[in-house]
Design a protein around this motif. Structure first.
Motif, PDB file in Angstrom:
ATOM      1  N   GLU A 195     -52.642  22.750 -42.916  1.00  0.00           N
ATOM      2  CA  GLU A 195     -52.371  23.938 -43.955  1.00  0.00           C
ATOM      3  C   GLU A 195     -53.822  24.058 -44.585  1.00  0.00           C
ATOM      4  O   GLU A 195     -54.010  25.579 -44.715  1.00  0.00           O
ATOM      5  CB  GLU A 195     -51.605  23.252 -45.223  1.00  0.00           C
ATOM      6  N   LEU A 196     -54.647  23.068 -45.054  1.00  0.00           N
ATOM      7  CA  LEU A 196     -56.071  23.345 -45.465  1.00  0.00           C
ATOM      8  C   LEU A 196     -56.688  24.094 -44.551  1.00  0.00           C
ATOM      9  O   LEU A 196     -57.548  24.986 -44.687  1.00  0.00           O
ATOM     10  CB  LEU A 196     -56.741  21.900 -45.874  1.00  0.00           C
ATOM     11  N   GLU A 197     -56.508  23.518 -43.180  1.00  0.00           N
ATOM     12  CA  GLU A 197     -57.671  24.298 -42.085  1.00  0.00           C
ATOM     13  C   GLU A 197     -57.288  25.736 -41.926  1.00  0.00           C
ATOM     14  O   GLU A 197     -57.942  26.622 -41.752  1.00  0.00           O
ATOM     15  CB  GLU A 197     -57.310  23.548 -40.860  1.00  0.00           C
ATOM     16  N   GLY A 198     -55.837  26.089 -42.092  1.00  0.00           N
ATOM     17  CA  GLY A 198     -55.372  27.343 -41.857  1.00  0.00           C
ATOM     18  C   GLY A 198     -55.862  28.325 -42.862  1.00  0.00           C
ATOM     19  O   GLY A 198     -56.325  29.458 -42.575  1.00  0.00           O
ATOM     20  N   LYS A 199     -55.860  27.836 -44.358  1.00  0.00           N
ATOM     21  CA  LYS A 199     -56.280  28.542 -45.328  1.00  0.00           C
ATOM     22  C   LYS A 199     -57.552  29.000 -45.219  1.00  0.00           C
ATOM     23  O   LYS A 199     -58.335  30.034 -45.471  1.00  0.00           O
ATOM     24  CB  LYS A 199     -55.915  28.228 -46.448  1.00  0.00           C
ATOM     25  N   LEU A 200     -58.496  27.643 -45.026  1.00  0.00           N
ATOM     26  CA  LEU A 200     -59.878  27.672 -44.627  1.00  0.00           C
ATOM     27  C   LEU A 200     -60.415  28.894 -43.635  1.00  0.00           C
ATOM     28  O   LEU A 200     -61.275  29.649 -43.952  1.00  0.00           O
ATOM     29  CB  LEU A 200     -60.708  26.596 -44.466  1.00  0.00           C
ATOM     30  N   ASN A 201     -59.682  28.627 -42.619  1.00  0.00           N
ATOM     31  CA  ASN A 201     -60.020  29.571 -41.415  1.00  0.00           C
ATOM     32  C   ASN A 201     -59.690  31.109 -41.908  1.00  0.00           C
ATOM     33  O   ASN A 201     -60.451  31.876 -41.713  1.00  0.00           O
ATOM     34  CB  ASN A 201     -59.052  29.340 -40.131  1.00  0.00           C
ATOM     35  N   LYS A 202     -58.708  31.312 -42.470  1.00  0.00           N
ATOM     36  CA  LYS A 202     -58.405  32.838 -43.145  1.00  0.00           C
ATOM     37  C   LYS A 202     -59.564  33.446 -43.984  1.00  0.00           C
ATOM     38  O   LYS A 202     -59.793  34.466 -43.710  1.00  0.00           O
ATOM     39  CB  LYS A 202     -56.925  32.886 -43.618  1.00  0.00           C
ATOM     40  N   ALA A 203     -59.871  32.376 -44.942  1.00  0.00           N
ATOM     41  CA  ALA A 203     -60.957  32.741 -45.867  1.00  0.00           C
ATOM     42  C   ALA A 203     -62.325  33.005 -45.185  1.00  0.00           C
ATOM     43  O   ALA A 203     -62.994  34.099 -45.393  1.00  0.00           O
ATOM     44  CB  ALA A 203     -60.971  31.661 -46.943  1.00  0.00           C
ATOM     45  N   LEU A 204     -62.600  32.059 -44.212  1.00  0.00           N
ATOM     46  CA  LEU A 204     -63.753  32.382 -43.404  1.00  0.00           C
ATOM     47  C   LEU A 204     -63.709  33.599 -42.729  1.00  0.00           C
ATOM     48  O   LEU A 204     -64.881  34.095 -42.300  1.00  0.00           O
ATOM     49  CB  LEU A 204     -64.078  31.114 -42.734  1.00  0.00           C
ATOM     50  N   ASP A 205     -62.520  33.961 -42.051  1.00  0.00           N
ATOM     51  CA  ASP A 205     -62.511  34.954 -41.036  1.00  0.00           C
ATOM     52  C   ASP A 205     -62.724  36.424 -41.921  1.00  0.00           C
ATOM     53  O   ASP A 205     -63.207  37.427 -41.626  1.00  0.00           O
ATOM     54  CB  ASP A 205     -61.033  35.068 -40.418  1.00  0.00           C
ATOM     55  N   LEU A 206     -62.592  36.295 -43.057  1.00  0.00           N
ATOM     56  CA  LEU A 206     -62.922  37.523 -43.998  1.00  0.00           C
ATOM     57  C   LEU A 206     -64.137  37.605 -44.628  1.00  0.00           C
ATOM     58  O   LEU A 206     -64.433  38.474 -45.508  1.00  0.00           O
ATOM     59  CB  LEU A 206     -61.592  37.602 -45.150  1.00  0.00           C
ATOM     60  N   PHE A 207     -65.240  36.657 -44.298  1.00  0.00           N
ATOM     61  CA  PHE A 207     -66.493  36.747 -44.675  1.00  0.00           C
ATOM     62  C   PHE A 207     -67.082  38.116 -44.172  1.00  0.00           C
ATOM     63  O   PHE A 207     -66.908  38.339 -43.100  1.00  0.00           O
ATOM     64  CB  PHE A 207     -67.349  35.662 -44.065  1.00  0.00           C
ATOM     65  N   ASP A 208     -67.556  38.828 -45.136  1.00  0.00           N
ATOM     66  CA  ASP A 208     -68.117  40.340 -44.856  1.00  0.00           C
ATOM     67  C   ASP A 208     -67.155  41.644 -44.451  1.00  0.00           C
ATOM     68  O   ASP A 208     -67.755  42.433 -43.936  1.00  0.00           O
ATOM     69  CB  ASP A 208     -69.294  40.194 -43.914  1.00  0.00           C
ATOM     70  N   VAL A 209     -65.913  40.983 -44.415  1.00  0.00           N
ATOM     71  CA  VAL A 209     -64.904  42.013 -43.999  1.00  0.00           C
ATOM     72  C   VAL A 209     -64.410  42.876 -45.316  1.00  0.00           C
ATOM     73  O   VAL A 209     -64.053  44.114 -45.231  1.00  0.00           O
ATOM     74  CB  VAL A 209     -63.635  41.290 -43.261  1.00  0.00           C
ATOM     75  N   LEU A 210     -64.338  42.240 -46.413  1.00  0.00           N
ATOM     76  CA  LEU A 210     -63.900  42.633 -47.348  1.00  0.00           C
ATOM     77  C   LEU A 210     -64.949  43.068 -48.382  1.00  0.00           C
ATOM     78  O   LEU A 210     -65.952  42.451 -48.448  1.00  0.00           O
ATOM     79  CB  LEU A 210     -62.862  41.763 -48.224  1.00  0.00           C
ATOM     80  N   THR A 211     -65.111  44.051 -49.267  1.00  0.00           N
ATOM     81  CA  THR A 211     -65.971  44.308 -50.103  1.00  0.00           C
ATOM     82  C   THR A 211     -65.564  43.882 -51.711  1.00  0.00           C
ATOM     83  O   THR A 211     -64.696  44.107 -52.226  1.00  0.00           O
ATOM     84  CB  THR A 211     -66.176  45.908 -50.334  1.00  0.00           C
ATOM     85  N   PRO A 212     -66.532  43.256 -52.244  1.00  0.00           N
ATOM     86  CA  PRO A 212     -66.701  42.587 -53.474  1.00  0.00           C
ATOM     87  C   PRO A 212     -66.240  43.734 -54.480  1.00  0.00           C
ATOM     88  O   PRO A 212     -66.964  44.754 -54.380  1.00  0.00           O
ATOM     89  CB  PRO A 212     -67.966  41.958 -53.603  1.00  0.00           C
ATOM     90  N   ASP A 213     -65.491  43.395 -55.617  1.00  0.00           N
ATOM     91  CA  ASP A 213     -65.640  44.309 -56.854  1.00  0.00           C
ATOM     92  C   ASP A 213     -66.724  44.093 -57.424  1.00  0.00           C
ATOM     93  O   ASP A 213     -66.839  43.308 -58.297  1.00  0.00           O
ATOM     94  CB  ASP A 213     -64.217  44.199 -57.409  1.00  0.00           C
ATOM     95  N   GLU A 214     -67.603  44.906 -57.351  1.00  0.00           N
ATOM     96  CA  GLU A 214     -69.112  44.872 -58.019  1.00  0.00           C
ATOM     97  C   GLU A 214     -69.011  45.497 -59.574  1.00  0.00           C
ATOM     98  O   GLU A 214     -70.124  45.243 -60.097  1.00  0.00           O
ATOM     99  CB  GLU A 214     -70.064  45.615 -57.043  1.00  0.00           C
TER     100      GLU A 214
END
Length: 104
Positions: A50-69
């Motif tokens: 479960e930890l590996e799955g959530k971490l992989n999802k989060a790492l996959d989103l690096f630079d995909v989503l835009t931060p609310d600046e």
């Protein structure tokens, strides 16, 4: 899906529950890292898979989503409903995880 690297922030509370937040580079602040408003939660106890799955999802989103600046609140403040970063994180442990294709 991440191609060559990813970065995520992990907050852990006293009970071992995790809040995992993907990071992205900020356009406004010349490429500095910022957390994005997508959050993955894991309640203790959780399995390694479960930890590996959530971490992989989060790492996959690096630079995909835009931060609310424009937001005055950090992502963790919003998630916990506590104003002030110091107050929100006072009882939490923080880990930043970095993955790249050459080191794994």
């Amino acid at each position: 899906m991440r191609t060559n690297h990813g970065i995520a922030s992990i907050f852990s509370d006293l009970e071992g529950n995790l809040i995992i937040i993907p990071n992205s580079r900020s356009k406004k602040y010349e490429g500095s890292l910022s957390q994005v408003d997508t959050v993955f939660k894991l309640n203790s106890p959780f399995s390694d898979s479960e930890l590996e799955g959530k971490l992989n999802k989060a790492l996959d989103l690096f630079d995909v989503l835009t931060p609310d600046e424009e937001s005055k609140e950090s992502v963790i403040e919003k998630v916990l409903g506590i104003k002030g970063y110091s107050k929100a994180t006072k009882s939490l442990k923080y880990v930043s995880i970095y993955w790249n294709e050459h080191e794994g």
